[in-house]
Motif scaffolding. Structure first.
Motif, PDB file in Angstrom:
ATOM      1  N   ALA A 215      13.555   4.636  36.218  1.00 41.08           N
ATOM      2  CA  ALA A 215      13.762   3.289  37.073  1.00 41.08           C
ATOM      3  C   ALA A 215      14.744   3.513  38.002  1.00 41.08           C
ATOM      4  N   VAL A 216      16.005   3.948  37.313  1.00 39.25           N
ATOM      5  CA  VAL A 216      17.259   4.240  38.317  1.00 39.25           C
ATOM      6  C   VAL A 216      16.885   5.484  39.244  1.00 39.25           C
ATOM      7  N   ILE A 217      16.270   6.368  38.806  1.00 37.29           N
ATOM      8  CA  ILE A 217      15.807   7.580  39.895  1.00 37.29           C
ATOM      9  C   ILE A 217      14.871   6.946  40.858  1.00 37.29           C
ATOM     10  N   ASP A 218      14.015   6.100  40.466  1.00 39.59           N
ATOM     11  CA  ASP A 218      13.055   5.741  41.625  1.00 39.59           C
ATOM     12  C   ASP A 218      13.690   4.717  42.361  1.00 39.59           C
ATOM     13  N   ALA A 219      14.930   4.000  42.071  1.00 42.29           N
ATOM     14  CA  ALA A 219      15.355   3.105  43.063  1.00 42.29           C
ATOM     15  C   ALA A 219      16.272   4.028  43.927  1.00 42.29           C
ATOM     16  N   LEU A 220      16.838   4.994  43.450  1.00 42.63           N
ATOM     17  CA  LEU A 220      17.605   5.947  44.150  1.00 42.63           C
ATOM     18  C   LEU A 220      16.837   6.809  45.362  1.00 42.63           C
ATOM     19  N   GLY A 221      15.528   6.649  44.804  1.00 40.78           N
ATOM     20  CA  GLY A 221      14.340   7.119  45.862  1.00 40.78           C
ATOM     21  C   GLY A 221      14.487   8.446  46.710  1.00 40.78           C
ATOM     22  N   PRO A 222      13.574   8.634  47.442  1.00 41.22           N
ATOM     23  CA  PRO A 222      13.582  10.030  48.154  1.00 41.22           C
ATOM     24  C   PRO A 222      14.590  10.424  49.372  1.00 41.22           C
ATOM     25  N   ALA A 223      15.090   8.937  49.639  1.00 35.41           N
ATOM     26  CA  ALA A 223      16.257   9.221  50.568  1.00 35.41           C
ATOM     27  C   ALA A 223      17.738   9.373  49.867  1.00 35.41           C
ATOM     28  N   GLY A 224      17.554   9.178  48.667  1.00 33.02           N
ATOM     29  CA  GLY A 224      18.810   9.054  47.628  1.00 33.02           C
ATOM     30  C   GLY A 224      19.341  10.608  47.182  1.00 33.02           C
ATOM     31  N   ALA A 225      20.430  10.710  46.663  1.00 31.52           N
ATOM     32  CA  ALA A 225      20.808  11.625  45.738  1.00 31.52           C
ATOM     33  C   ALA A 225      21.606  11.368  44.660  1.00 31.52           C
ATOM     34  N   LEU A 226      21.631  12.172  43.545  1.00 32.64           N
ATOM     35  CA  LEU A 226      22.260  11.749  42.384  1.00 32.64           C
ATOM     36  C   LEU A 226      23.361  12.753  42.282  1.00 32.64           C
ATOM     37  N   ILE A 227      24.579  12.571  41.922  1.00 28.93           N
ATOM     38  CA  ILE A 227      25.580  13.534  41.444  1.00 28.93           C
ATOM     39  C   ILE A 227      26.050  13.194  40.098  1.00 28.93           C
ATOM     40  N   ASN A 228      25.955  14.331  39.249  1.00 31.29           N
ATOM     41  CA  ASN A 228      26.576  14.218  37.905  1.00 31.29           C
ATOM     42  C   ASN A 228      27.742  15.103  37.512  1.00 31.29           C
ATOM     43  N   ILE A 229      28.935  14.372  37.481  1.00 29.36           N
ATOM     44  CA  ILE A 229      29.834  15.372  36.759  1.00 29.36           C
ATOM     45  C   ILE A 229      30.715  14.931  35.578  1.00 29.36           C
ATOM     46  N   GLY A 230      29.603  13.978  34.969  1.00 31.14           N
ATOM     47  CA  GLY A 230      30.199  13.333  33.697  1.00 31.14           C
ATOM     48  C   GLY A 230      29.703  13.987  32.425  1.00 31.14           C
ATOM     49  N   ARG A 231      28.327  13.645  32.103  1.00 24.72           N
ATOM     50  CA  ARG A 231      27.675  14.458  30.857  1.00 24.72           C
ATOM     51  C   ARG A 231      26.228  14.451  31.122  1.00 24.72           C
ATOM     52  N   GLY A 232      25.630  15.527  30.739  1.00 27.24           N
ATOM     53  CA  GLY A 232      24.272  15.687  30.814  1.00 27.24           C
ATOM     54  C   GLY A 232      23.447  14.518  30.096  1.00 27.24           C
TER      55      GLY A 232
END
Ligand code: 8YV
Length: 312
Positions: A215-232
């Motif tokens: 749900a969060v990934i789809d809300a970010l969507g094809p124009a969005g990007a996710l950055i993760n420096i916390g934990r997998g």
């Protein structure tokens, strides 16, 4: 008599030298039979030295009936059974603050690398593809809205850097903070829907497990990007990979993964994904400072003083 100490996994060589000098150390990863070693030395051991990666289980703690303190090399303690340590009255120390700038720097580095295609651009030149034509246009960061999940020490350091880039900032967390002007979102899907880039800076653990789901990934969507420096563990990695491969998510910059050092191979072919081998704090200066802090916490405890950075 030097206090006896169990080291769970290989640590910074300079820290290992200090521990070997000041303690009787038992290196768990080097012995053929851990249980036999723990049965023999367990009653004499007063401390554990570990890391955010190696952690410390309840079973290990219970093999050490006279355990007093756990020194963690790293700020993330999600691999340590904190509840059991508390129940046993065992002190847990970690290494906050000394690594904040490096981790925040890497978060912004990944943000820029993904948004501007820096790694893909490097490949475009080296591969000779530039001879055939230009790279596709990428995205402007400074006109975007950067969402930060977790406005703790690292999240705030990221916000300071993003602010300097001229981008707008909003944040998500368990609560809002009166000392910041950024818009607060109590719901991660809503923040993902509104932001262009979502940076994850929350701790790992049961409370945040898979906080980024489909749900969060789809809300970010094809124009969005996710950055993760916390934990997998913050991300449903299978859902993330599916979305990136299907083009339902615009890009990702990842320094942490669910099963390190194993990384889903489907990510390797994607030009809109930047991958790093969990190097948020991995600079000479910061790792030395982390090692010094682990040693200082243990030294303070065995000198009868309070530790410098107790986790609780
Ligand atoms: C550590 C990290 O270097 O601080 C943390 O929690 O993830 C890293 O910065 C790592 O935990 C060492 O194993």
């Amino acid at each position: 008599m030097k206090p006896e100490l169990v080291v769970v996994g290989p640590l910074l060589p300079a820290l290992m030298e200090t521990l070997d000098r000041d303690y009787v150390t038992h290196r768990l990863w080097e012995v053929p039979d851990r249980d036999a070693l723990l049965a023999e030395v367990g009653p004499r051991v007063r401390a554990i030295a570990t890391s955010g990666h190696h952690g410390a289980t309840a079973a290990l703690m219970d093999a050490l009936p006279n355990l007093e303190i756990i020194g963690c090399f790293g700020v993330g303690v999600d691999a340590i059974d904190i509840g059991h340590a508390k129940a046993r009255g065992v002190i847990v120390t970690n290494t906050p603050d000394v690594l904040t700038d490096d981790v925040a720097d890497l978060a912004v580095g990944l943000l820029l690398a993904v948004a501007r295609g820096i790694v893909a651009g490097d490949r475009h030149v080296r591969s000779g593809k530039w001879l055939q034509g230009p790279m596709p246009l990428m995205r402007k960061v400074s006109s975007g809205l950067v969402g930060i999940a977790g406005l703790g020490r690292i999240g705030r350091a990221i916000a300071k850097r993003v602010d300097a880039l001229g981008a707008r900032i909003a944040y998500y967390g368990r609560r809002s903070y009166a000392d910041v002007d950024y818009p607060f979102y109590g719901d991660l899907v809503s923040l993902a829907r509104d932001c262009d880039y979502l940076i994850l800076a929350t701790p790992g653990g049961a409370d945040t497990h898979h906080m980024v789901d489909r749900a969060v990934i789809d809300a970010l969507g094809p124009a969005g990007a996710l950055i993760n420096i916390g934990r997998g563990s913050l991300v449903d990695e299978a859902a993330l990979v599916d979305a990136l491969v299907a083009g339902r998510l615009g890009g990702a910059g990842l320094d942490v993964f669910e099963d390190e050092p194993r990384v889903p191979q489907a990510l390797f072919a994607l030009d809109n994904v930047v991958l790093q081998p969990h190097v948020g704090s991995a600079t000479v200066e910061t790792r030395q400072a982390m090692g010094d802090l682990v040693a200082a916490n243990l030294r303070a405890h065995f000198a009868g003083r309070p530790p410098i950075t107790p986790f609780f």
